[in-house]
Scaffold this motif. Structure first.
Motif, PDB file in Angstrom:
ATOM      1  N   ARG A   6      -4.315   6.726   9.789  1.00 51.80           N
ATOM      2  CA  ARG A   6      -3.984   6.813   8.362  1.00 51.80           C
ATOM      3  C   ARG A   6      -4.319   8.223   7.896  1.00 51.80           C
ATOM      4  N   PHE A   7      -3.465   8.752   7.047  1.00 54.28           N
ATOM      5  CA  PHE A   7      -3.700  10.070   6.469  1.00 54.28           C
ATOM      6  C   PHE A   7      -2.989  10.132   5.130  1.00 54.28           C
ATOM      7  N   GLY A   8      -3.334  11.104   4.321  1.00 49.72           N
ATOM      8  CA  GLY A   8      -2.699  11.242   3.019  1.00 49.72           C
ATOM      9  C   GLY A   8      -3.355  12.333   2.213  1.00 49.72           C
ATOM     10  N   ASP A   9      -3.001  12.381   0.951  1.00 50.83           N
ATOM     11  CA  ASP A   9      -3.542  13.403   0.059  1.00 50.83           C
ATOM     12  C   ASP A   9      -3.291  12.949  -1.376  1.00 50.83           C
ATOM     13  N   HIS A  10      -4.001  13.563  -2.313  1.00 54.89           N
ATOM     14  CA  HIS A  10      -3.754  13.270  -3.719  1.00 54.89           C
ATOM     15  C   HIS A  10      -4.153  14.448  -4.592  1.00 54.89           C
ATOM     16  N   GLY A  11      -3.560  14.473  -5.770  1.00 51.38           N
ATOM     17  CA  GLY A  11      -3.836  15.498  -6.770  1.00 51.38           C
ATOM     18  C   GLY A  11      -2.917  15.310  -7.954  1.00 51.38           C
ATOM     19  N   SER A  12      -3.352  15.740  -9.110  1.00 53.06           N
ATOM     20  CA  SER A  12      -2.559  15.655 -10.346  1.00 53.06           C
ATOM     21  C   SER A  12      -2.077  14.236 -10.637  1.00 53.06           C
ATOM     22  N   GLY A  13      -2.901  13.237 -10.336  1.00 53.87           N
ATOM     23  CA  GLY A  13      -2.569  11.863 -10.677  1.00 53.87           C
ATOM     24  C   GLY A  13      -1.608  11.164  -9.746  1.00 53.87           C
ATOM     25  N   ALA A  47      -0.716  10.303  -5.442  1.00 49.89           N
ATOM     26  CA  ALA A  47      -1.268  10.268  -4.089  1.00 49.89           C
ATOM     27  C   ALA A  47      -0.240   9.688  -3.146  1.00 49.89           C
ATOM     28  N   TRP A  48      -0.394  10.032  -1.878  1.00 48.35           N
ATOM     29  CA  TRP A  48       0.399   9.384  -0.838  1.00 48.35           C
ATOM     30  C   TRP A  48      -0.532   9.004   0.304  1.00 48.35           C
ATOM     31  N   VAL A  49      -0.238   7.857   0.898  1.00 46.88           N
ATOM     32  CA  VAL A  49      -1.020   7.345   2.018  1.00 46.88           C
ATOM     33  C   VAL A  49      -0.025   6.902   3.084  1.00 46.88           C
ATOM     34  N   ALA A  50      -0.116   7.503   4.266  1.00 45.09           N
ATOM     35  CA  ALA A  50       0.764   7.160   5.382  1.00 45.09           C
ATOM     36  C   ALA A  50      -0.060   6.479   6.461  1.00 45.09           C
ATOM     37  N   SER A  51       0.454   5.391   7.004  1.00 51.27           N
ATOM     38  CA  SER A  51      -0.259   4.621   8.022  1.00 51.27           C
ATOM     39  C   SER A  51       0.654   4.316   9.195  1.00 51.27           C
ATOM     40  N   GLU A  52       0.044   4.316  10.375  1.00 53.08           N
ATOM     41  CA  GLU A  52       0.724   3.879  11.593  1.00 53.08           C
ATOM     42  C   GLU A  52      -0.072   2.704  12.138  1.00 53.08           C
ATOM     43  N   GLY A  53       0.603   1.694  12.620  1.00 56.88           N
ATOM     44  CA  GLY A  53      -0.122   0.535  13.120  1.00 56.88           C
ATOM     45  C   GLY A  53       0.720  -0.374  13.980  1.00 56.88           C
ATOM     46  N   ARG A  54       0.280  -1.616  14.012  1.00 52.77           N
ATOM     47  CA  ARG A  54       0.946  -2.611  14.847  1.00 52.77           C
ATOM     48  C   ARG A  54       0.794  -3.974  14.204  1.00 52.77           C
ATOM     49  N   MET A  55       1.812  -4.792  14.312  1.00 50.67           N
ATOM     50  CA  MET A  55       1.746  -6.187  13.889  1.00 50.67           C
ATOM     51  C   MET A  55       2.008  -7.058  15.106  1.00 50.67           C
ATOM     52  N   LYS A  56       1.174  -8.080  15.220  1.00 50.02           N
ATOM     53  CA  LYS A  56       1.253  -8.918  16.401  1.00 50.02           C
ATOM     54  C   LYS A  56       0.938 -10.360  16.031  1.00 50.02           C
ATOM     55  N   GLY A  57       1.695 -11.281  16.579  1.00 51.60           N
ATOM     56  CA  GLY A  57       1.472 -12.705  16.334  1.00 51.60           C
ATOM     57  C   GLY A  57       2.771 -13.462  16.496  1.00 51.60           C
ATOM     58  N   SER A  58       2.883 -14.574  15.793  1.00 51.49           N
ATOM     59  CA  SER A  58       4.149 -15.304  15.792  1.00 51.49           C
ATOM     60  C   SER A  58       4.418 -15.816  14.391  1.00 51.49           C
ATOM     61  N   THR A  70       4.525   4.246   4.310  1.00 51.48           N
ATOM     62  CA  THR A  70       4.162   5.286   3.363  1.00 51.48           C
ATOM     63  C   THR A  70       4.078   4.641   1.987  1.00 51.48           C
ATOM     64  N   MET A  71       2.965   4.877   1.294  1.00 54.68           N
ATOM     65  CA  MET A  71       2.820   4.415  -0.079  1.00 54.68           C
ATOM     66  C   MET A  71       2.552   5.624  -0.964  1.00 54.68           C
ATOM     67  N   VAL A  72       3.236   5.661  -2.094  1.00 56.23           N
ATOM     68  CA  VAL A  72       3.011   6.672  -3.114  1.00 56.23           C
ATOM     69  C   VAL A  72       2.349   5.947  -4.282  1.00 56.23           C
ATOM     70  N   LEU A  73       1.258   6.521  -4.771  1.00 58.56           N
ATOM     71  CA  LEU A  73       0.493   5.889  -5.835  1.00 58.56           C
ATOM     72  C   LEU A  73       0.356   6.818  -7.033  1.00 58.56           C
ATOM     73  N   GLN A  74       0.174   6.206  -8.194  1.00 57.94           N
ATOM     74  CA  GLN A  74      -0.022   6.955  -9.436  1.00 57.94           C
ATOM     75  C   GLN A  74      -1.336   6.490 -10.057  1.00 57.94           C
ATOM     76  N   GLU A  75      -2.119   7.442 -10.526  1.00 58.37           N
ATOM     77  CA  GLU A  75      -3.371   7.089 -11.183  1.00 58.37           C
ATOM     78  C   GLU A  75      -3.074   6.691 -12.628  1.00 58.37           C
ATOM     79  N   THR A  76      -3.546   5.500 -13.007  1.00 63.80           N
ATOM     80  CA  THR A  76      -3.332   4.989 -14.362  1.00 63.80           C
ATOM     81  C   THR A  76      -4.690   4.650 -14.983  1.00 63.80           C
ATOM     82  N   SER A  77      -4.694   4.283 -16.232  1.00 67.22           N
ATOM     83  CA  SER A  77      -5.942   3.882 -16.885  1.00 67.22           C
ATOM     84  C   SER A  77      -6.510   2.616 -16.258  1.00 67.22           C
ATOM     85  N   ALA A  78      -5.685   1.845 -15.567  1.00 68.20           N
ATOM     86  CA  ALA A  78      -6.126   0.615 -14.900  1.00 68.20           C
ATOM     87  C   ALA A  78      -6.414   0.844 -13.419  1.00 68.20           C
ATOM     88  N   GLY A  79      -6.417   2.096 -12.968  1.00 67.73           N
ATOM     89  CA  GLY A  79      -6.676   2.407 -11.560  1.00 67.73           C
ATOM     90  C   GLY A  79      -5.425   2.912 -10.871  1.00 67.73           C
TER      91      GLY A  79
END
Length: 153
Positions: free
Chosen positions: A90-97, A99-110, A123-132
């Motif tokens: 996982r890696f990412g960065d944030h600034g000026s309200g 952020a982005w978070v990029a993850s690599e992984g695996r899903m396994k099961g049935s 990849t998730m892009v997030l915005q800082e709000t008064s509620a978090g």
């Protein structure tokens, strides 16, 4: 185990609208999103999305939180409850309200009698709000895991 308990507490706080921006950051928001999904708590998942959140998945798109909540969210929660997801990097960065978070992984099961073993990117892009921190965009992609892939933990 301690980290999982912290994320579970965060999910409960978000579900009850008690979370605040000072309590958790972008990566913890992503963790809370996945924890809520795995618990089947669609209200907590939706609480972590902005109203205008856009979700890209395998070539499809849902253009609002309401559209996602009405269509794929229940199926995503049912899937996440039974298929094990792990994050390799996982890696990412944030600034000026923002952020982005990029993850690599695996899903396994049935799921529904079908064996699942896929490598994933997110990849998730997030915005800082008064509620978090809130998710404004998700981009999910996956591919069948090659036979030689490192097994999930």
């Amino acid at each position: 185990m301690r980290g999982l308990l912290g994320v579970a507490a965060l999910v409960l706080a978000v579900g009850s609208e008690a979370g605040a921006a000072d309590v958790y950051g972008p990566e913890q928001t992503v963790d809370a999103f996945h924890a809520a999904l795995a618990m089947g708590d669609t209200k907590a998942v939706a609480a972590l999305l902005t109203d205008k959140a856009v979700i890209f998945e395998e070539g499809g798109v849902e253009r609002t939180k309401a559209e996602y909540s009405a269509h794929h969210l229940p199926a995503d929660a049912a899937f996440a409850k039974v298929v094990r997801m792990s994050t390799a990097r996982r890696f990412g960065d944030h600034g000026s309200g923002l952020a982005w978070v990029a993850s690599e992984g695996r899903m396994k099961g049935s799921y529904k009698g079908k064996r699942i073993d896929r490598l994933t990117t997110e990849t998730m892009v997030l915005q800082e709000t008064s509620a978090g921190w809130k998710i404004v965009h998700i981009h999910w992609s996956s591919a069948e895991a090659p036979k030689h892939a490192i097994p999930a933990d």
